[in-house]
Structures are given as structure tokens and as C-alpha cells.
Design an enzyme around this catalytic site. Structure first.
Site, PDB file in Angstrom:
ATOM      1  N   SER A 112      57.030  34.057  54.580  1.00 30.28           N
ATOM      2  CA  SER A 112      56.381  32.929  54.229  1.00 30.28           C
ATOM      3  C   SER A 112      56.525  32.822  52.669  1.00 30.28           C
ATOM      4  CB  SER A 112      55.207  32.530  54.955  1.00 30.28           C
ATOM      5  OG  SER A 112      54.558  31.480  54.188  1.00 30.28           O
ATOM      6  N   GLN A 133      61.334  31.664  53.830  1.00 31.97           N
ATOM      7  CA  GLN A 133      60.812  30.319  54.137  1.00 31.97           C
ATOM      8  C   GLN A 133      60.043  29.856  52.825  1.00 31.97           C
ATOM      9  OE1 GLN A 133      57.572  29.668  56.923  1.00 31.97           O
ATOM     10  NE2 GLN A 133      57.375  27.954  55.462  1.00 31.97           N
ATOM     11  N   TYR A 135      58.178  26.971  50.833  1.00 35.55           N
ATOM     12  CA  TYR A 135      57.090  25.853  50.695  1.00 35.55           C
ATOM     13  C   TYR A 135      57.697  25.105  49.849  1.00 35.55           C
ATOM     14  CZ  TYR A 135      53.493  26.501  54.249  1.00 35.55           C
ATOM     15  OH  TYR A 135      52.703  26.780  55.325  1.00 35.55           O
ATOM     16  N   HIS A 281      54.734  23.954  64.129  1.00 33.12           N
ATOM     17  CA  HIS A 281      53.874  24.676  63.389  1.00 33.12           C
ATOM     18  C   HIS A 281      52.802  25.381  64.097  1.00 33.12           C
ATOM     19  CE1 HIS A 281      53.496  25.465  58.952  1.00 33.12           C
ATOM     20  NE2 HIS A 281      52.415  25.899  59.147  1.00 33.12           N
TER      21      HIS A 281
END
Length: 383
Positions: A112, A133, A135, A281
Site C-alpha cells: 500500500s 497499490q 492511493y 475495503h
């Protein structure tokens, strides 16, 4: 086929119970909780477990093989490790522990943007096999910088997140001071004193930070400024105009995570994405939403031949993986299960958890006479 795990903790629930005893309450509640009243959190697993499989006992069976081809790589099992934010808060050095275990077991690990190890460090551990990943940053310049770092680190798959247009309303985190901006309360300090092993390991590895984001952050950023930085830096709401330039820039495989509808699946296909992860999520964003297994069945049936359809959220065991594959998923991911393992068993937690899941899945395959992963839908009971 035998896998090594500690027989004292033979289930994910055993690991969860031990994790709860080993880490501060605020860290466990951050890991374990959903949003609002946790309705969707519990619905995810409950509705996966409504899926039933049919055994085939009298057919000739030559053995079961759980290896799975995905995006040009053959993995040893049809599951991987989901991206989880702030992993080092729950157990020090946990992203590196899990990345190493994933590499050794030949399953994918997704890093992440907002976890506590850098793209470069995880790439080093996994020899360039880790997925990343993203954001979505508010500014295109920062987006491009992070994507170029993922490319330089040889990440084969970029995952873009669409299910965090706003931060979920999580009462536990608000009470514990883990909302934005975060704060360290007296209660949290007392909890830390009660978990000396966690505290000493945190001291050894250092305070958890957003390592991937450190080059873009002020060196003297207190917690209040951290909250302001996160609010300013990230724009969670994706749309087709934001995805298109990422598709143009990224030459590897591109996956959209957080898909929960047929409409968004159609959009992903039109944009030229290579895969989707049906996800909510982990029940942390929309308590009033559907469980993941419900839209998965419709999406897989309608679009499974046009795009790779994967799923996370709610899976807790090998049988859950089997149920999800039988429902049409081509691959699965889990987050909490692996974090329970690391919080429970430290450096051994990753290998232990993967071994449990492999053993459980292998047993299901042998039991129902399923020889290959893509045969699972043939064993789905009519509902």
C-alpha cells in the site's frame, strides 16, 4: 503435500485471539474493525460461507494442484496478500515479514502507498515481484513520481484504488485517536506499557512512518501536520479522466481495486484495465453496501472472459478461498488474516498463515475431487 505451521494455532481465529493479546488495544481495533456498526464487515464473511460445494467421491482422482497462472506468472496458490495501511503500527516490520513470506511461497504481495515500508525495500525483498497499490494523489506531478518509482522497482502490477472517495467513519479509530489528524492519548500510552514486547520491537524498528511518502513530507512533521498533509496530498475519488493517463503511462498490468458493481466493471474494461479486485475495503468504507461475494457472482458470470476478476474482503480460510473461486473469482486476496498471523507470531507469522491456508485449500480440493483451480465452479451447489 505438507506445509509447516505451528499446531498450537491451526486456524485464523486462533491467530486473531493471540494477536489481540499481544498488541495494544488501539492497534488491534484499527486492524479488526469496520466502519459505523460493522454490518458489512460481518456480512462479507457470512455470505461467503453461505456458498456450498458439492463433493465428488467416486470419480477417478489423480491429485489436486492449486498453482494458478495470473498475468503471465504461475503462482503456487490462488491467493495473495492484500494492501494494508499502517502495517507497522500493528506489528513492527510486518510489511517486510509478509513480503518475504509471500516471495518464499510464490504468492503475490501488494504494498500500500500508506503502509510502513517503501516501494524500493519491498521490491528488494521480493526481487521485483511485489505489486503496488496507489492511493491517487491530488497533484499529477506526485502521481507520476510515485508511478515512476514503482516502474523503476520492477513492480509487475499497479493497483489503483477506487473505494476510498472519503475516509470511512470508524468509531473505534476516532475514540483511539487514529483518525486524521492522529493523536497519542493517555489511554494509548497505558496500553503500550501493557504490551512490552510490542513496545520494545517498535523501539528497535523505529516509529512507523509512511516510508514511500517520506521524500514528499517535511522532516519535522508533527501529527497535526501529518493529518493536513494527507488531506492535501490525496484525492481518493477516481473517475475515467484520472484513470486514462495512468493507463497510458503504466506499461505493466493495471488493476482496479474496490469494484462493487457491473457498471464500474464495464468502465474498467473500456479503459483497457487488465483486472479488477471486487472489494469493499474489508467492510471499512460503506456499512450499507453489499457483501463482496454478491456482486462477484454477477460480475464474474458476465465479464470473466473479458477481464481478470479477483476478490478480497471477508475471506478468512482455505474453504472461504474455495467458495470464492467456485463463485467465479479467478484469484483471491486477504489482508486481516495475514496481519493476525504476524501480530500473533511475529517473524514466523507470514509463513505460518500462508501454510495454514494452503493446507486448508488443498484439503478442500482433495475432498471434492477438484484437480485444478479453474475446476472449482463445477463443484458449486445450485442455490
Amino acid at each position: 503435500m505438507k506445509f509447516q505451521y505451528n499446531p498450537k494455532y491451526p486456524s485464523i481465529d486462533d491467530l486473531r485471539k493471540r494477536a489481540k493479546k499481544r498488541i495494544p488495544k488501539f492497534a488491534f481495533e484499527y486492524l479488526d474493525g469496520g466502519c459505523n456498526e460493522d454490518v458489512n464487515l460481518h456480512r462479507n464473511t457470512a455470505e461467503i460461507r453461505d456458498v456450498e460445494l458439492i463433493p465428488d467421491y467416486l470419480s477417478k482422482h489423480t491429485g489436486s494442484n492449486m498453482s494458478t497462472e495470473l498475468f503471465g506468472h504461475t503462482y503456487d496458490a490462488p491467493f495473495g496478500i492484500s494492501p494494508v495501511g499502517l502495517q507497522g503500527l500493528m506489528w513492527p516490520n510486518s510489511p517486510e515479514i509478509l513480503a518475504k513470506a509471500a516471495f518464499e511461497h510464490n504468492i503475490p504481495f501488494i504494498l500500500s502507498t500508506v503502509t510502513t515500508s517503501s516501494i524500493e525495500r519491498i521490491s528488494e525483498i521480493t526481487e521485483g515481484r511485489a505489486w503496488f497499490q496507489l492511493y491517487h494523489p491530488a497533484e499529477n506531478e506526485l502521481r507520476d513520481k510515485i508511478i515512476k518509482r514503482a516502474e523503476a522497482a520492477d513492480c509487475p502490477v499497479l493497483v489503483i484504488l477506487c473505494d476510498v472517495p472519503t475516509f470511512g467513519y470508524r468509531p473505534r479509530d476516532i475514540r483511539n485517536g487514529l483518525a486524521m489528524p492522529p493523536k497519542m492519548t493517555l489511554s494509548n500510552m497505558i496500553q503500550i506499557l501493557g504490551k512490552p514486547n510490542w513496545a520494545l520491537r517498535t523501539l528497535f524498528h523505529g516509529q512507523p512512518n509512511f516510508e514511500t511518502l517520506k521524500p514528499y513530507m517535511s522532516k519535522k512533521m508533527d501529527l497535526k501536520r501529518l493529518g493536513q498533509f494527507m488531506d492535501k496530498t490525496f484525492s481518493g475519488r477516481l473517475n475515467e479522466e484520472k484513470i486514462a493517463p495512468i493507463r497510458d503511462m503504466w506499461k505493466g498490468k493495471l488493476v482496479l481495486k474496490g469494484v462493487a458493481s457491473e457498471l464500474d466493471t464495464e468502465r474498467a474494461i473500456k479503459l483497457g484495465l487488465d483486472g479488477i479486485i471486487v472489494s469493499n475495503h474489508g467492510g471499512r468504507q460503506l456499512d450499507a453496501g453489499e457483501s463482496t461475494i454478491k456482486p462477484l457472482k454477477k460480475i464474474a458470470a458476465k465479464y470473466g472472459d473479458q477481464i481478470k476478476v479477483m476478490m478480497d474482503s471477508g475471506l478468512r480460510s482455505g474453504p472461504d478461498i474455495a467458495r470464492t473461486l467456485a463463485s467465479g473469482a479467478q484469484f483471491t486476496f486477504m489482508g486481516r488474516s495475514f496481519m493476525y498471523g504476524v501480530a500473533a507470531l511475529g517473524s514466523e507469522g507470514g509463513n505460518h498463515t500462508i501454510s495454514i491456508l494452503k493446507t486448508q485449500l488443498q484439503q478442500v480440493m482433495e475432498q471434492i475431487c477438484c484437480e485444478k483451480i479453474n475446476d472449482f465452479p463445477n463443484h458449486l451447489a445450485n442455490s
